[in-house]
Design a protein around this motif. Structure first.
Motif, short mmCIF file in Angstrom:
data_model
loop_
_atom_site.label_atom_id
_atom_site.label_comp_id
_atom_site.label_asym_id
_atom_site.label_seq_id
_atom_site.Cartn_x
_atom_site.Cartn_y
_atom_site.Cartn_z
N SER A 128 -111.68 27.29 -58.17
CA SER A 128 -112.74 27.55 -57.43
C SER A 128 -113.65 26.25 -56.93
O SER A 128 -114.13 26.03 -55.93
CB SER A 128 -113.96 28.27 -57.94
N ARG B 253 -112.02 24.49 -54.22
CA ARG B 253 -112.31 25.30 -52.79
C ARG B 253 -113.56 24.78 -52.21
O ARG B 253 -113.88 25.01 -50.86
CB ARG B 253 -112.09 26.67 -53.07
N LYS B 254 -114.27 24.17 -52.98
CA LYS B 254 -115.68 23.97 -52.65
C LYS B 254 -116.05 22.54 -52.14
O LYS B 254 -116.90 22.31 -51.84
CB LYS B 254 -116.81 24.14 -53.88
N TRP C 132 -109.61 28.67 -48.50
CA TRP C 132 -110.04 29.20 -49.88
C TRP C 132 -109.49 30.72 -49.93
O TRP C 132 -108.98 31.22 -50.86
CB TRP C 132 -111.42 29.12 -49.85
N ASP C 133 -109.65 31.42 -48.48
CA ASP C 133 -109.40 32.80 -48.85
C ASP C 133 -108.03 33.08 -48.72
O ASP C 133 -107.54 34.30 -48.84
CB ASP C 133 -109.97 33.40 -47.39
N GLN D 69 -106.05 31.54 -50.79
CA GLN D 69 -105.49 30.95 -52.37
C GLN D 69 -104.70 31.83 -53.15
O GLN D 69 -103.69 31.55 -53.74
CB GLN D 69 -106.54 30.45 -53.11
N PRO E 116 -112.48 25.61 -45.56
CA PRO E 116 -113.50 27.16 -45.90
C PRO E 116 -112.93 28.02 -44.88
O PRO E 116 -112.33 27.80 -43.97
CB PRO E 116 -114.90 26.61 -45.42
N GLU F 145 -121.55 35.58 -47.59
CA GLU F 145 -120.11 34.80 -47.66
C GLU F 145 -120.19 33.46 -48.23
O GLU F 145 -119.42 33.04 -48.99
CB GLU F 145 -119.47 34.64 -46.34
N ARG F 146 -121.40 32.71 -47.92
CA ARG F 146 -121.54 31.63 -48.43
C ARG F 146 -121.91 31.71 -49.69
O ARG F 146 -121.29 30.73 -50.63
CB ARG F 146 -122.78 31.09 -47.49
N GLN G 112 -120.82 33.76 -51.74
CA GLN G 112 -119.46 34.17 -52.40
C GLN G 112 -118.74 32.80 -52.87
O GLN G 112 -118.02 33.04 -54.06
CB GLN G 112 -118.70 35.11 -51.44
N TRP G 113 -118.59 31.96 -52.16
CA TRP G 113 -118.00 30.74 -52.34
C TRP G 113 -118.57 29.56 -53.26
O TRP G 113 -118.06 28.71 -53.51
CB TRP G 113 -117.37 30.08 -50.87
N PHE H 132 -121.24 27.92 -52.53
CA PHE H 132 -121.56 26.70 -51.79
C PHE H 132 -122.79 25.92 -52.17
O PHE H 132 -122.53 24.62 -52.24
CB PHE H 132 -121.84 27.22 -50.15
#
Length: 221
Positions: free
Chosen positions: A18, A21-22, A118-119, A121, A174, A195-196, A198-199, A201
């Motif tokens: 994770s 991904r950021k 990221w989506d 992965q 992203p 959505e933001r 969720q990741w 951010f």
């Protein structure tokens, strides 16, 4: 070396999937040791009349060097960044050559590529592990067309290398839906977007600022 240390600290703190991904803006394999494979942007370099694929230019010394000269510096680095010209097969092979050097020491490097998001992965993990074997299905589930497009065969040698040697491969982009929201609405307007959130951010941005401040304090004159 300042940039090398700063990125090493970032990668040290974001070593989970994770966390990878950021991080925005890391394109390909992992950070700068101050050298460039021919074809990348190199600034002021010696005049040459017969550069060829595989030539390596030390941008500090401003001279051509051999790969053997490069090896010790690769092995000293915690993170290596390779800037690449999209769809240039020589740059893909340079990446694989560097990975071979690292693996020969018994280390197990990880690879990060902006060509995956990221989506995607989960599908990327499955493909590398061999539980998803159909390439066409993989490209659909990893959202190749939406995230990157173009000919997957151009990057397939690097993906196959990771698959053959079971090396971690991380998608760095992203999701396009999130990118479009940020572009059209701005960062501030999307702060509470599900959505933001969720990741993670905001957590990532906070950590990047902290690490950036630490780097500047260590390396400021």
């Amino acid at each position: 070396m300042a940039h090398t240390l700063c990125y090493y600290i970032l990668m040290r703190h974001f070593q989970s999937k994770s966390g990878f991904r950021k991080i925005f803006g890391i394109f390909f394999i992992l950070i700068s040791v101050g050298l460039a494979v021919s074809g990348c942007a190199m600034g002021h370099i010696p005049q040459a009349t017969s550069w060829k694929a595989g030539d390596i230019i030390d941008t500090h010394a401003k001279q051509l060097v051999t790969f053997d000269h490069l090896k010790p510096r690769l092995l000293e680095a915690h993170v290596i960044y390779i800037g690449e010209e999209h769809y240039n097969p020589h740059h893909i092979q340079a990446a694989i050559q560097m990975l071979e050097v690292i693996r020969d020491t018994g280390k197990r490097p990880g690879i990060a590529m902006e060509m995956f998001g990221w989506d995607g992965q989960h599908a990327l993990d499955q493909y590398i592990q061999g539980t998803l074997s159909d390439k066409s299905q993989f490209l659909v589930e990893v959202h190749w067309e939406a995230n990157w497009g173009g000919n997957f065969a151009d990057y397939e040698p690097l993906v196959n290398y990771a698959k053959t040697h079971r090396l971690p491969l991380y998608g760095m982009n992203p999701p396009r839906t999130l990118v479009r929201k940020v572009v059209t609405q701005g960062l501030s307007s999307t702060r509470q977007d599900p959505e933001r959130i969720q990741w993670g951010f905001e957590k990532a941005r906070s950590e990047e600022r902290r690490v950036g401040k630490e780097c500047r304090s260590r390396w400021s004159p």
